[in-house]
Write an enzyme that holds these catalytic residues in place. Structure first.
Site, short mmCIF file in Angstrom:
data_model
loop_
_atom_site.label_atom_id
_atom_site.label_comp_id
_atom_site.label_asym_id
_atom_site.label_seq_id
_atom_site.Cartn_x
_atom_site.Cartn_y
_atom_site.Cartn_z
N GLY A 138 0.84 -1.19 0.00
CA GLY A 138 0.00 0.00 0.00
C GLY A 138 0.87 1.24 0.00
N GLY B 271 4.24 0.81 2.43
CA GLY B 271 5.01 -0.34 1.93
C GLY B 271 5.62 -0.04 0.57
CE LYS C 204 2.34 9.80 14.15
NZ LYS C 204 1.88 8.67 13.40
CD GLU D 120 -4.12 2.18 11.29
OE1 GLU D 120 -3.42 1.19 11.02
OE2 GLU D 120 -3.68 3.34 11.29
P1 NAD Z 1 -2.52 1.09 3.03
O1 NAD Z 1 -3.93 0.70 3.25
O2 NAD Z 1 -2.20 2.09 1.99
O3 NAD Z 1 -1.65 -0.22 2.70
C1 NAD Z 1 -1.82 -1.43 3.36
C2 NAD Z 1 -1.67 -2.53 2.33
O4 NAD Z 1 -1.63 -3.78 3.01
C3 NAD Z 1 -2.84 -2.59 1.34
O5 NAD Z 1 -2.31 -2.62 0.03
C4 NAD Z 1 -3.51 -3.93 1.67
O6 NAD Z 1 -4.10 -4.55 0.56
C5 NAD Z 1 -2.31 -4.71 2.18
N1 NAD Z 1 -2.67 -5.88 2.96
C6 NAD Z 1 -3.47 -5.95 4.06
N2 NAD Z 1 -3.57 -7.22 4.49
C7 NAD Z 1 -2.83 -7.97 3.63
C8 NAD Z 1 -2.55 -9.37 3.53
N3 NAD Z 1 -3.07 -10.26 4.39
N4 NAD Z 1 -1.74 -9.78 2.54
C9 NAD Z 1 -1.22 -8.91 1.63
N5 NAD Z 1 -1.44 -7.58 1.68
C10 NAD Z 1 -2.24 -7.12 2.67
O7 NAD Z 1 -1.96 1.55 4.45
P2 NAD Z 1 -0.79 2.60 4.76
O8 NAD Z 1 -1.34 3.98 4.63
O9 NAD Z 1 0.44 2.22 4.02
O10 NAD Z 1 -0.61 2.36 6.32
C11 NAD Z 1 0.12 1.27 6.86
C12 NAD Z 1 0.39 1.61 8.33
O11 NAD Z 1 1.26 2.73 8.36
C13 NAD Z 1 -0.88 2.04 9.09
O12 NAD Z 1 -0.84 1.58 10.41
C14 NAD Z 1 -0.81 3.57 9.06
O13 NAD Z 1 -1.48 4.19 10.15
C15 NAD Z 1 0.69 3.78 9.14
N6 NAD Z 1 1.13 5.08 8.60
C16 NAD Z 1 0.76 5.45 7.35
C17 NAD Z 1 1.20 6.67 6.85
C18 NAD Z 1 0.82 7.13 5.45
O14 NAD Z 1 1.13 8.28 5.11
N7 NAD Z 1 0.20 6.34 4.62
C19 NAD Z 1 2.01 7.49 7.64
C20 NAD Z 1 2.38 7.07 8.91
C21 NAD Z 1 1.92 5.85 9.38
O1 KPL Z 2 -0.33 11.79 12.58
C1 KPL Z 2 -1.24 12.55 12.37
C2 KPL Z 2 -2.42 11.98 11.67
O2 KPL Z 2 -3.16 12.72 11.02
O3 KPL Z 2 -2.60 10.75 11.78
C3 KPL Z 2 -1.19 13.96 12.86
C4 KPL Z 2 -0.89 14.90 11.73
C5 KPL Z 2 -0.08 14.08 13.89
C6 KPL Z 2 -2.46 14.36 13.53
O4 KPL Z 2 -2.68 13.57 14.65
#
Ligand code: NAD
Ligand code: KPL
Length: 303
Positions: free
Chosen positions: A9, A12, A182, A262
């Site tokens: 996603g 990743g 966080k 989440e």
């Molecule tokens: P996302 O939904 O974009 O990606 C997750 C991916 O995992 C999806 O492609 C989904 O199909 C895949 N997946 C789920 N279960 C699966 C399985 N059993 N087998 C294969 N693939 C599987 O999520 P994201 O935004 O990348 O977030 C991932 C984590 O990172 C979350 O906890 C999120 O809060 C955290 N995070 C994200 C960001 C951001 O900017 N996207 C920033 C900071 C933290």
């Molecule tokens: O991490 C964040 C989010 O939107 O998930 C910030 C920008 C810190 C707000 O809580």
């Protein structure tokens, strides 16, 4: 030694493309043969950075591939982590290391319990990425990632791969403190942006609620043995609100796009931890209940 990335996603893909273009061996693990066929058809993962798109033909397999895994980046949402790890646990080499990119708290323990003897390394990231199409990721916000191991403070050798991939990171001897901090920030900001349907900056109009949550979150952190993470929390919450004033929080965006949140790993975890520490935190509990009711009204899962 190759990296395997499970969860192609937003985050990743951001990690996989940067490792790949730096020449670090990496491969994607996709959910099923249909997803693998679609990926191969697309010809790779596209990273959009500062308006420029570049496609990277990263190797991929699906979950049924039996090849052993020595280094796994688990990059799915917190609520998918246990099921995802269960699908590959039998492939993990005895000395395998698993990096956990999930936000919030709770999923890290759930995964570690499934992998006795394997090194599990939680990470906390402030990088921002989103998908603007299948197999495409937009690098939306520069940030930093902290990685650590609550059991063993020895840094892993593969941090040099992140250096090569120009993935900004720091080895954290107190990764649990970072994750708690966080979580507290996210609990103080994200639910209120959903309930008031507003950008982060508009929370200045609801400062009483922000203040009440901050006070209770400080009590929660201290009561949970995370006094360091509680330090100046209120100031940092207001600093983040100001710095991200024009943004919609990630939880706001999830609800607005009718995506599962989440919540269980943020407010749900916080409320459960309060109960465990025998703390009465009425504002936190009320916001949790209001958020659950809001999710119900929008037909979204409450966990
Ligand atoms: P996302 O939904 O974009 O990606 C997750 C991916 O995992 C999806 O492609 C989904 O199909 C895949 N997946 C789920 N279960 C699966 C399985 N059993 N087998 C294969 N693939 C599987 O999520 P994201 O935004 O990348 O977030 C991932 C984590 O990172 C979350 O906890 C999120 O809060 C955290 N995070 C994200 C960001 C951001 O900017 N996207 C920033 C900071 C933290
Ligand atoms: O991490 C964040 C989010 O939107 O998930 C910030 C920008 C810190 C707000 O809580």
């Amino acid at each position: 030694m190759s990296w395997h990335v499970l969860g192609a996603g937003s985050l990743g893909s951001l990690w996989a493309t940067r490792l790949f273009r730096a020449g670090v061996p990496v491969q994607l693990v996709l959910r099923n043969p249909q997803r693998l066929a679609a990926y191969l058809q697309a010809g790779g993962l596209t990273l959009v950075e500062q308006g420029q798109s570049e496609r990277y033909a990263i190797a991929a397999s699906d979950l049924s591939d039996p090849a052993p895994i020595a280094r796994l980046l688990l990059a799915c949402k917190a609520y998918d982590a246990v099921e995802a790890i269960a699908a590959v646990a039998h492939r993990l080499a005895p000395e395998a290391e698993v990096i956990l990119l999930q936000n919030g708290l709770g999923s890290q323990d759930e995964v570690a319990q499934q992998l006795p003897g394997r090194r599990c390394l939680p990470a906390s990231s402030t990088e921002g990425a989103f998908r603007d199409g299948d197999w495409r990721v937009v690098f939306a916000g520069q940030g930093h990632t902290w990685i650590g191991d609550p059991i063993d403070v020895t840094p892993p050798t593969w941090l040099s791969d992140l250096q090569r991939g120009q993935i900004p990171h720091t080895w954290s001897p107190d990764i649990l403190g970072r994750l708690w901090r966080k979580l507290a920030l996210n609990c103080a900001i994200n639910p209120l942006t959903v309930l008031h349907s507003c950008r982060n900056g508009e929370l200045v109009r609801h400062s009483d609620e922000v203040e009440a949550l901050c006070a209770e979150l400080v009590a929660l952190l201290i009561g949970s043995g995370q006094a360091e993470a509680a330090r100046d929390l209120r100031h940092e919450v207001w600093r983040v609100i100001e710095a991200t004033a024009a943004n919609y929080s990630s939880m706001y965006q999830d609800v607005a796009s009718a995506r599962r949140t989440e919540i269980s790993y943020l407010l749900g975890y916080a409320c459960a931890a309060a109960e465990q520490a025998a703390l009465q935190l009425p504002h936190l509990q009320a916001v949790h209940q209001r958020l659950l009711a809001h999710l119900d009204r929008h037909g979204l899962p409450r966990h």
